[in-house]
Design an enzyme around this catalytic site. Structure first.
Site, mmCIF file in Angstrom:
data_model
loop_
_atom_site.group_PDB
_atom_site.id
_atom_site.type_symbol
_atom_site.label_atom_id
_atom_site.label_comp_id
_atom_site.label_asym_id
_atom_site.label_seq_id
_atom_site.Cartn_x
_atom_site.Cartn_y
_atom_site.Cartn_z
ATOM 1 N N TYR A 138 0.820 -1.214 0.000
ATOM 2 C CA TYR A 138 0.000 0.000 0.000
ATOM 3 C C TYR A 138 0.855 1.266 0.000
ATOM 4 C CZ TYR A 138 -4.076 -2.898 1.147
ATOM 5 O OH TYR A 138 -5.079 -3.829 1.132
ATOM 6 N N LYS A 188 2.867 -15.418 2.313
ATOM 7 C CA LYS A 188 2.744 -16.110 1.022
ATOM 8 C C LYS A 188 4.170 -16.433 0.574
ATOM 9 C CE LYS A 188 0.242 -17.409 -2.576
ATOM 10 N NZ LYS A 188 -0.648 -18.582 -2.516
ATOM 11 N N ASP A 220 -3.747 -17.917 1.429
ATOM 12 C CA ASP A 220 -4.919 -18.522 0.778
ATOM 13 C C ASP A 220 -5.552 -19.570 1.698
ATOM 14 O OD1 ASP A 220 -2.474 -19.747 0.387
ATOM 15 O OD2 ASP A 220 -2.910 -20.489 -1.621
ATOM 16 N N ASP A 244 -5.731 -6.537 5.749
ATOM 17 C CA ASP A 244 -6.904 -5.761 5.334
ATOM 18 C C ASP A 244 -8.040 -6.726 4.993
ATOM 19 O OD1 ASP A 244 -8.569 -3.832 4.330
ATOM 20 O OD2 ASP A 244 -7.288 -3.243 2.654
ATOM 21 N N ASP A 248 -11.350 -8.111 7.716
ATOM 22 C CA ASP A 248 -12.761 -7.931 7.348
ATOM 23 C C ASP A 248 -13.488 -9.269 7.313
ATOM 24 O OD1 ASP A 248 -12.690 -5.216 7.177
ATOM 25 O OD2 ASP A 248 -13.474 -5.108 5.140
#
Ligand code: NAD
Length: 353
Positions: A138, A188, A220, A244, A248
């Site tokens: 980001y 990852k 994943d 992020d 959620d």
């Protein structure tokens, strides 16, 4: 200790007022702090022409902790980007260098039907997601969209230094110590070098926390496990982008947005505490908003900034008792329970503190 109170917009003032009543009840019981109000978001734009005025910057810089309601509203959506309420949020996070975002997802047994998952999958759920908030893809440079060989390409840079990884890992290990001492780090590493470094540094940091059991999971798989068997997790730590998405996902396991608190911390445990929901302009001023996420954010403040575990537990157990007594704001109401408003919910919590 000084707590800055930024009620913000929409339902912000209504829900923060209830959290302030709870803090004041604990103060009259011996906890020592001052509360000082300030303006952030749309109300600051209205009063001072900008979402994060200088006076607020000084207030939050001096304070030990910040309690925030929510900011934003449709009347501000057409303002230039730098004057929008959300810009105030980004600025305050940056000013205070809040790099660690802590989001618990707790399912209260009485609210098991609010989840979209089967009650037997989510019953007893109690997870804490620790998300790095100031680094990763980001913020990484270079970034952009440009022409290359006759077509547009877009690119971003995923980047973490070992110092950034170590400091968020430490926050997560310490949080695990205050809970069930299990930490799962999500990365990852099978494809991304940046997250191979993440895994290496988290593993090295674990040597300082031998009492916490560390595991690793690919993102994943973590996304899948969160809906398959979410109760396997205690604390999860991950980078900005994965966090992020996963935070959620985890919060929605509980199904009730009005119940979920959050904390954003700097490296000395100074924190910004706020509910995860927004300013809910559709229900503002009607005494129907659920104040529990904000009240539970006050509990997180006591736990993480003030190291007042007993006070935090008093608030959390008051919330459990009130739910067990059947009181509900409209967002979590079910037939057979007692529907009450924002202020009455504050009264009920106070009666159980
Ligand atoms: P929202 O979270 O404000 O509302 C979504 C839905 O949930 C609405 O139906 C609302 O009534 C309900 N809801 C939210 N909180 C509730 C509560 N405590 N009790 C009962 N019901 C509740 O999201 P939105 O509608 O997408 O955004 C509204 C405004 O809030 C926008 O301006 C947005 O930019 C802003 N926002 C601010 C923050 C923040 O301050 N951190 C976060 C998200 C959105």
């Amino acid at each position: 200790m000084k707590i800055a109170i930024l009620a913000g917009d929409g339902i912000g003032p209504e829900i923060v007022a209830q959290a302030v009543r709870v803090l004041e009840a604990l103060r009259s019981d011996g906890l020592k702090f001052e509360l000082e109000p300030g303006l952030l978001g749309g109300c600051a734009v209205d009063a001072a022409g900008e979402p994060f005025p200088e006076a607020t910057r000084r207030l939050v810089t001096d304070a030990d902790a910040v309690m925030l309601g929510a900011v934003g509203g449709p009347q501000y959506d057409t303002l230039p980007r730098e004057q929008r309420p959300e810009q105030g949020l980004l600025s305050i996070r940056k000013t205070l260098n809040l790099f660690a975002n802590l989001r618990p997802a707790v399912l209260y047994p009485e609210l098991a039907n609010a989840s979209t998952l089967k009650p037997e999958v989510v019953m007893g759920l109690d997870i804490l997601i620790v998300r790095e908030l100031t680094g990763d893809i980001y913020f990484g440079e270079p970034r952009g969209i440009e022409q290359r060989r006759g077509q547009r390409v877009g690119y971003n840079t995923m980047i973490y230094s070992e110092a950034e990884i170590r400091r968020i890992a430490r926050v997560a290990f310490k949080a695990a110590r205050k809970r069930n001492r299990r930490l799962c780090s999500v990365d990852k590493m099978n494809v991304l070098e940046c997250t191979q470094l993440w895994r290496d540094v988290v593993t090295e940091t674990a040597k300082d926390y031998p009492d916490v059991e560390l595991s690793h999971m690919l993102v994943d798989n973590a996304a899948m496990q969160l809906v398959r068997n979410p109760r396997q997790f205690d604390v999860v730590v991950t980078g900005n982008m994965f966090g992020d998405i996963l935070s959620d996902e985890a919060s929605m396991l509980t199904g009730s947005i009005g119940m979920l608190p959050s904390a954003s911390l700097d490296d000395r445990n100074k924190g910004l505490y706020e509910p995860i929901h927004g300013s809910a302009p559709d229900i503002a001023g009607k005494d129907v908003a659920n104040p529990l996420a904000t009240i539970l954010s006050a509990a997180m403040m006591l736990r993480y900034t003030f190291d007042e575990e007993a006070g935090a537990c008093r608030i959390e157990s008051a919330v459990k008792k009130v739910l067990a007594s059947g009181y509900r704001t409209p967002d979590i109401y079910e037939p057979g329970t007692k529907k009450i408003g924002t202020v009455a919910m504050g009264d009920a919590i106070l009666a159980n503190i």
